[in-house]
Design a protein around this motif. Structure first.
Motif, short mmCIF file in Angstrom:
data_model
loop_
_atom_site.label_atom_id
_atom_site.label_comp_id
_atom_site.label_asym_id
_atom_site.label_seq_id
_atom_site.Cartn_x
_atom_site.Cartn_y
_atom_site.Cartn_z
N ALA A 1 0.78 -1.04 0.26
CA ALA A 1 0.00 -0.09 0.26
C ALA A 1 0.88 1.32 -0.03
O ALA A 1 2.03 1.22 0.57
CB ALA A 1 -0.81 0.05 1.20
N PHE B 1 0.82 7.90 2.36
CA PHE B 1 0.56 9.17 1.98
C PHE B 1 0.90 10.04 3.41
O PHE B 1 0.06 9.60 4.35
CB PHE B 1 -0.67 9.32 1.46
N GLY C 1 -2.11 12.46 3.64
CA GLY C 1 -3.10 11.71 3.42
C GLY C 1 -3.45 12.00 1.88
O GLY C 1 -2.31 12.29 1.19
N SER C 2 -4.47 11.46 1.36
CA SER C 2 -4.92 11.55 -0.16
C SER C 2 -6.01 12.38 -0.20
O SER C 2 -6.80 12.49 0.44
CB SER C 2 -4.59 10.46 -0.64
N ASP C 3 -6.38 12.88 -1.60
CA ASP C 3 -7.73 13.76 -1.83
C ASP C 3 -8.71 12.66 -2.32
O ASP C 3 -8.19 11.21 -2.31
CB ASP C 3 -7.29 14.64 -2.75
N LYS C 4 -9.67 13.06 -2.85
CA LYS C 4 -10.86 12.11 -3.24
C LYS C 4 -10.35 11.01 -4.26
O LYS C 4 -11.03 10.00 -4.60
CB LYS C 4 -12.30 12.85 -3.49
N LEU C 5 -9.47 11.73 -5.26
CA LEU C 5 -9.14 10.86 -6.59
C LEU C 5 -7.86 10.02 -6.24
O LEU C 5 -7.30 9.74 -7.05
CB LEU C 5 -8.66 11.74 -7.52
N GLY C 6 -7.34 10.14 -4.95
CA GLY C 6 -6.13 9.25 -4.55
C GLY C 6 -4.78 9.86 -4.61
O GLY C 6 -3.94 9.20 -4.84
N ARG C 7 -4.75 11.12 -5.01
CA ARG C 7 -3.31 11.82 -5.05
C ARG C 7 -2.94 12.25 -3.83
O ARG C 7 -3.72 12.70 -2.87
CB ARG C 7 -3.80 12.99 -6.04
N ASP C 8 -1.49 12.23 -3.69
CA ASP C 8 -0.70 12.62 -2.28
C ASP C 8 -0.86 14.09 -2.26
O ASP C 8 -0.68 14.87 -2.92
CB ASP C 8 0.68 12.08 -2.81
#
Length: 185
Positions: A7, A10, A13-20
């Motif tokens: 996995a 991050f 964390g990440s945003d809603k689209l999975g970007r760092d």
């Protein structure tokens, strides 16, 4: 750190689209810091030259430059930045907008450095070594370049250091209002 071996990690964390989010913050900080440093460098050049001329020559030159500074400082900053930034055409590339916003902020932000340099040059002009250089026949540009500006360097550096956060906040304010840097910058 509590994630599976495969996995991604991050840190923020990440945003809603999975970007760092961490990499996005680092990228944005790089742009903001460069605007702050380049803008303060340009302000430093304008302020040092005009403040040095104003403090050294005095008279009508000093009065003219000081009235220009007072006019620029009398306008509220954010509406003035907004008006100038809104005048940039939306068809320009993000890189051109970046340089123009940096130029706009530095053309307005040189006034504080100019006033500091003027005061210091007026004080240093009365020192014995400056009077000795004048009596020995040194040119005005030599006196400014070799005696006055080096004497004011520590104050100029302190003023420039304090101006960097203000320049970054100005750029961030314009971007927040939608008239500064546009995505992807």
């Amino acid at each position: 750190m509590g994630v599976d071996e495969r996995a991604p990690l991050f840190l923020m964390g990440s945003d809603k689209l999975g970007r760092d989010i961490y990499s996005k913050v680092l990228h944005g900080a790089r742009i903001s810091l460069s605007i702050g440093l380049v803008g303060v460098f340009l302000s430093l050049i304008f302020g040092t030259i005009l403040g040095g001329i104003s403090g050294f020559y005095g008279g009508r030159t000093d009065t003219l430059i000081q009235r220009l500074i007072e006019v620029l400082m009398s306008f509220p900053s954010i509406p003035l930045w907004m008006a100038l930034a809104a005048s940039l055409p939306p068809s320009w590339s993000p890189l051109v907008v970046y340089f123009m916003i940096t130029l706009i902020l530095s053309l307005i932000g040189w006034t504080g450095i100019g006033r500091v340099v003027r005061g210091i040059v007026m004080r240093l002009k009365e020192e014995k070594y400056t009077e000795a250089a004048i009596l020995s026949g040194a040119s005005n540009s030599y006196i400014i370049r070799k005696h006055l500006i080096p004497g004011a360097t520590s104050f100029i550096i302190a003023q420039a250091t304090l101006s960097i956060p203000a320049m970054i906040i100005a750029e961030t304010s314009l971007s927040f209002l939608g008239i500064g840097l546009r995505p992807p910058l």
